[in-house]
Design a protein around this motif. Structure first.
Motif, short mmCIF file in Angstrom:
data_model
loop_
_atom_site.label_atom_id
_atom_site.label_comp_id
_atom_site.label_asym_id
_atom_site.label_seq_id
_atom_site.Cartn_x
_atom_site.Cartn_y
_atom_site.Cartn_z
N LEU A 19 -29.33 -2.38 -49.51
CA LEU A 19 -29.21 -3.36 -48.44
C LEU A 19 -28.60 -4.59 -49.08
O LEU A 19 -29.18 -5.18 -50.00
CB LEU A 19 -30.57 -3.69 -47.82
N ALA A 20 -27.41 -4.97 -48.64
CA ALA A 20 -26.67 -6.07 -49.23
C ALA A 20 -26.63 -7.24 -48.27
O ALA A 20 -26.43 -7.07 -47.07
CB ALA A 20 -25.24 -5.62 -49.54
N THR A 21 -26.81 -8.45 -48.81
CA THR A 21 -26.78 -9.64 -47.97
C THR A 21 -25.90 -10.71 -48.60
O THR A 21 -25.76 -10.78 -49.82
CB THR A 21 -28.21 -10.17 -47.69
N ASP A 22 -25.30 -11.51 -47.74
CA ASP A 22 -24.47 -12.63 -48.16
C ASP A 22 -24.37 -13.58 -46.96
O ASP A 22 -24.77 -13.22 -45.85
CB ASP A 22 -23.07 -12.15 -48.58
N LEU A 23 -23.84 -14.75 -47.19
CA LEU A 23 -23.72 -15.73 -46.10
C LEU A 23 -22.77 -15.30 -45.01
O LEU A 23 -23.02 -15.52 -43.83
CB LEU A 23 -23.24 -17.08 -46.66
N ARG A 24 -21.65 -14.69 -45.40
CA ARG A 24 -20.61 -14.35 -44.43
C ARG A 24 -20.46 -12.84 -44.28
O ARG A 24 -20.34 -12.12 -45.25
CB ARG A 24 -19.27 -14.95 -44.87
N GLU A 25 -20.48 -12.38 -43.05
CA GLU A 25 -20.36 -10.95 -42.78
C GLU A 25 -19.03 -10.39 -43.27
O GLU A 25 -18.98 -9.28 -43.80
CB GLU A 25 -20.52 -10.68 -41.28
N ALA A 26 -17.96 -11.15 -43.12
CA ALA A 26 -16.64 -10.65 -43.54
C ALA A 26 -16.60 -10.35 -45.03
O ALA A 26 -15.93 -9.40 -45.46
CB ALA A 26 -15.56 -11.67 -43.18
N SER A 27 -17.33 -11.11 -45.83
CA SER A 27 -17.33 -10.89 -47.28
C SER A 27 -18.07 -9.61 -47.66
O SER A 27 -17.92 -9.10 -48.76
CB SER A 27 -17.91 -12.09 -48.02
N LEU A 28 -18.86 -9.08 -46.72
CA LEU A 28 -19.63 -7.87 -46.99
C LEU A 28 -18.87 -6.59 -46.65
O LEU A 28 -19.36 -5.49 -46.93
CB LEU A 28 -20.95 -7.90 -46.21
N ALA A 29 -17.68 -6.72 -46.09
CA ALA A 29 -16.91 -5.54 -45.67
C ALA A 29 -16.69 -4.53 -46.80
O ALA A 29 -16.88 -3.33 -46.59
CB ALA A 29 -15.59 -5.96 -45.06
N PRO A 30 -16.31 -4.95 -48.01
CA PRO A 30 -16.09 -3.95 -49.07
C PRO A 30 -17.34 -3.13 -49.42
O PRO A 30 -17.25 -1.93 -49.64
CB PRO A 30 -15.64 -4.79 -50.27
N VAL A 31 -18.50 -3.77 -49.43
CA VAL A 31 -19.72 -3.01 -49.76
C VAL A 31 -20.18 -2.17 -48.58
O VAL A 31 -20.73 -1.09 -48.76
CB VAL A 31 -20.84 -3.91 -50.33
N ALA A 32 -19.93 -2.66 -47.36
CA ALA A 32 -20.24 -1.85 -46.17
C ALA A 32 -19.37 -0.60 -46.16
O ALA A 32 -19.85 0.51 -45.89
CB ALA A 32 -20.04 -2.66 -44.90
N ASP A 33 -18.08 -0.78 -46.46
CA ASP A 33 -17.16 0.36 -46.51
C ASP A 33 -17.56 1.37 -47.58
O ASP A 33 -17.31 2.57 -47.44
CB ASP A 33 -15.73 -0.11 -46.77
N ALA A 34 -18.21 0.88 -48.63
CA ALA A 34 -18.64 1.76 -49.72
C ALA A 34 -19.96 2.47 -49.41
O ALA A 34 -20.38 3.37 -50.14
CB ALA A 34 -18.77 0.97 -51.02
N GLY A 35 -20.65 2.03 -48.32
CA GLY A 35 -21.87 2.73 -47.91
C GLY A 35 -23.14 1.91 -47.91
O GLY A 35 -24.21 2.43 -47.59
N ALA A 36 -23.06 0.64 -48.24
CA ALA A 36 -24.26 -0.20 -48.22
C ALA A 36 -24.59 -0.62 -46.79
O ALA A 36 -23.69 -0.78 -45.96
CB ALA A 36 -24.06 -1.45 -49.07
N ARG A 37 -25.87 -0.78 -46.51
CA ARG A 37 -26.28 -1.45 -45.28
C ARG A 37 -26.10 -2.93 -45.54
O ARG A 37 -26.40 -3.41 -46.64
CB ARG A 37 -27.75 -1.16 -44.96
N VAL A 38 -25.63 -3.68 -44.56
CA VAL A 38 -25.37 -5.10 -44.79
C VAL A 38 -26.01 -5.95 -43.71
O VAL A 38 -26.19 -5.52 -42.57
CB VAL A 38 -23.86 -5.40 -44.86
N VAL A 39 -26.37 -7.16 -44.11
CA VAL A 39 -26.85 -8.16 -43.16
C VAL A 39 -26.36 -9.52 -43.66
O VAL A 39 -26.57 -9.88 -44.81
CB VAL A 39 -28.39 -8.13 -43.00
N ALA A 40 -25.64 -10.22 -42.79
CA ALA A 40 -25.19 -11.56 -43.12
C ALA A 40 -26.30 -12.53 -42.75
O ALA A 40 -26.77 -12.54 -41.62
CB ALA A 40 -23.92 -11.90 -42.35
N SER A 41 -26.75 -13.30 -43.73
CA SER A 41 -27.81 -14.26 -43.45
C SER A 41 -27.85 -15.33 -44.52
O SER A 41 -27.51 -15.09 -45.68
CB SER A 41 -29.17 -13.57 -43.35
N ASP A 42 -28.28 -16.51 -44.09
CA ASP A 42 -28.49 -17.64 -44.99
C ASP A 42 -29.98 -17.66 -45.30
O ASP A 42 -30.79 -18.05 -44.46
CB ASP A 42 -28.04 -18.92 -44.32
#
Length: 70
Positions: free
Chosen positions: A28-51
């Motif tokens: 489960l990967a998190t970062d401030l901006r959802e767009a910055s998580l696209a590479p890890v989402a494409d690789a198979g991680a679950r993502v959540v953008a949050s501060d």
């Protein structure tokens, strides 16, 4: 193993996510901006953008954790 990685949108955080996924872990990967998580989402991680410095950001992350690893 299930792993939470913060700061996963770039640099060491992103590299860590990609390595863990390569090793077969559920991430489960998190970062401030959802767009910055696209590479890890494409690789198979679950993502959540949050501060995580804000209560609603922490709530969003906790909700994603409650949803389970898959």
């Amino acid at each position: 193993m299930h792993v939470l990685v913060t700061g996963a949108g770039s640099g060491i955080g992103q590299a860590t996510v990609l390595l863990l996924l390569e090793q077969g872990h559920s991430v489960l990967a998190t970062d401030l901006r959802e767009a910055s998580l696209a590479p890890v989402a494409d690789a198979g991680a679950r993502v959540v953008a949050s501060d995580l410095s804000e209560p609603d950001g922490r709530d969003r992350l906790l909700a994603a954790l409650d949803d389970g690893p898959d």
